[in-house]
Design an enzyme around this catalytic site. Sequence first.
Site, mmCIF file in Angstrom:
data_model
loop_
_atom_site.group_PDB
_atom_site.id
_atom_site.type_symbol
_atom_site.label_atom_id
_atom_site.label_comp_id
_atom_site.label_asym_id
_atom_site.label_seq_id
_atom_site.Cartn_x
_atom_site.Cartn_y
_atom_site.Cartn_z
ATOM 1 N N ARG A 241 12.519 60.544 20.636
ATOM 2 C CA ARG A 241 13.596 59.298 20.505
ATOM 3 C C ARG A 241 12.966 58.777 18.941
ATOM 4 N NH1 ARG A 241 11.447 54.396 23.120
ATOM 5 N NH2 ARG A 241 11.155 53.836 21.100
ATOM 6 N N HIS A 245 13.654 51.941 21.070
ATOM 7 C CA HIS A 245 14.428 52.145 22.303
ATOM 8 C C HIS A 245 15.789 51.651 22.213
ATOM 9 C CE1 HIS A 245 15.318 52.012 26.488
ATOM 10 N NE2 HIS A 245 15.481 50.860 26.491
ATOM 11 N N TYR A 254 3.868 49.936 18.799
ATOM 12 C CA TYR A 254 3.270 50.715 19.515
ATOM 13 C C TYR A 254 3.440 52.376 19.227
ATOM 14 C CZ TYR A 254 8.318 51.420 21.189
ATOM 15 O OH TYR A 254 9.521 51.626 21.302
HETATM 16 C C1 LIG Z 1 14.573 49.763 37.716
HETATM 17 C C2 LIG Z 1 14.662 49.215 36.268
HETATM 18 N N1 LIG Z 1 13.371 49.006 35.825
HETATM 19 C C3 LIG Z 1 13.371 48.601 34.506
HETATM 20 C C4 LIG Z 1 14.222 48.795 33.469
HETATM 21 C C5 LIG Z 1 14.136 48.177 32.158
HETATM 22 N N2 LIG Z 1 14.342 49.616 31.473
HETATM 23 C C6 LIG Z 1 15.579 50.043 30.849
HETATM 24 S S1 LIG Z 1 15.528 51.384 29.919
HETATM 25 C C7 LIG Z 1 13.778 51.659 30.220
HETATM 26 C C8 LIG Z 1 13.055 52.849 30.046
HETATM 27 C C9 LIG Z 1 13.633 54.141 30.400
HETATM 28 O O1 LIG Z 1 12.869 55.200 29.733
HETATM 29 P P1 LIG Z 1 13.306 56.570 29.900
HETATM 30 O O2 LIG Z 1 13.846 56.720 31.310
HETATM 31 O O3 LIG Z 1 12.225 57.399 29.420
HETATM 32 O O4 LIG Z 1 14.858 56.869 29.118
HETATM 33 P P2 LIG Z 1 14.891 56.543 27.634
HETATM 34 O O5 LIG Z 1 15.458 54.993 27.336
HETATM 35 O O6 LIG Z 1 13.481 56.849 26.758
HETATM 36 O O7 LIG Z 1 16.009 57.528 27.299
HETATM 37 C C10 LIG Z 1 13.211 50.430 31.111
HETATM 38 C C11 LIG Z 1 12.123 50.401 31.677
HETATM 39 C C12 LIG Z 1 15.708 48.978 33.974
HETATM 40 N N3 LIG Z 1 16.775 49.037 33.452
HETATM 41 N N4 LIG Z 1 15.724 49.493 35.381
#
Ligand SMILES: Cc1ncc(C[n+]2csc(CCOP(=O)(O)OP(=O)(O)O)c2C)c(N)n1
Length: 328
Positions: A241, A245, A254
């Site tokens: 990435r 985020h 981080y």
């Molecule tokens: C059930 C839930 N927990 C927490 C969140 C907050 N949240 C949004 S995106 C994210 C990280 C997801 O990371 P990843 O699955 O690796 O996808 P990326 O964003 O890196 O593409 C989190 C914790 C959420 N949207 N839904």
Amino acid sequence: MDELSNDTLLEIFWTMLLSRRTDERAWTLHRQGRIAFHVSAIGHEATQVGAAYALRRGEDWVVPYYRDLALILALGFTPYDFMLGLMGRRDEPSSGGRQMPSHWSIPRAHVISTGSPVAAQSPHAAGLGLAIKLRGDDRVVLTTIGEGSTSQGDWYEAVNFSAIHQLPVVFLVENNQYAISERLDKQMHVPSVAEKACGLGLPGVSADGTDVLAVYQAVKAAVDRARSGGGPGLVEARSYRITPHSSDDDDRSYRSREEVEQNKKSDPLLLFQARLEEKGLLPKEKLREMEDRARQIVEEAAKKAEAAPLPEAADALHPVYAEEVANG
Ligand SMILES: Cc1ncc(C[n+]2csc(CCOP(=O)(O)OP(=O)(O)O)c2C)c(N)n1
Ligand SMILES: [Mg+2]
């Protein structure tokens, strides 16, 4: 590379390029205070466009997640459609501006609506797979997710259910090393998401997610198998990435700048560009023409979306709730 025509290779490159320029424009619009939120696909373009081209686009079902701008453009969304969402405009195709940006819903492209809780899309994909199996048609479902979200119960349940019932679902995991600030090794104790497949009884493969043709081949193999009744597949596409985020995140807290710079060396867009140049498919003038065209499309999309009407307050509840409810 051989099985795709030169025209298709250039089309794939064009989609990746258009996604990148659209995405970059979204970041500047955000920093100028003209939009509230953006979540970026920069670094994911090869994974997403490679996967899209492995499908029968418009026929197969796609259950995406918020980071899938390049995938969605490959399925026929336009930069203008996307900008309407960024700006919450009335005519935004996914939700008429009701949802957050990047919560796609495109009926004509068989992309079903996504919610915000991560992994909630996975059971929907399994359900679609079951419907396809019951109907006996030969479509497949592609569903995407981030690696961090494969820690969620919903994801295991959906993969397990799909394996038990041998459903035509391809689970593509976009492994970009981070779940917001949380690194991969805090999300799983296996080196690759593909390894999770062996405990659930479906084939799992890991592909270089910065190589559009590697992803195309890995997803195509899983799609072909699913279409011919061979059940679900899991494909991990490893990338990085490159951006924070989202526009709300400051990744300096981080990870080091050196780490980010190092990973930019495997920028999927530049890697594919170099490959096409090597093959003699992308002379300088052609690249410049594509760059100019992309910038013009993106600029016009932003201008037009900004001038587009906002939703009427009176329409806020429609079609969220039933209009007429029988009384008594
Ligand atoms: C059930 C839930 N927990 C927490 C969140 C907050 N949240 C949004 S995106 C994210 C990280 C997801 O990371 P990843 O699955 O690796 O996808 P990326 O964003 O890196 O593409 C989190 C914790 C959420 N949207 N839904
Ligand atoms: Mg991630």
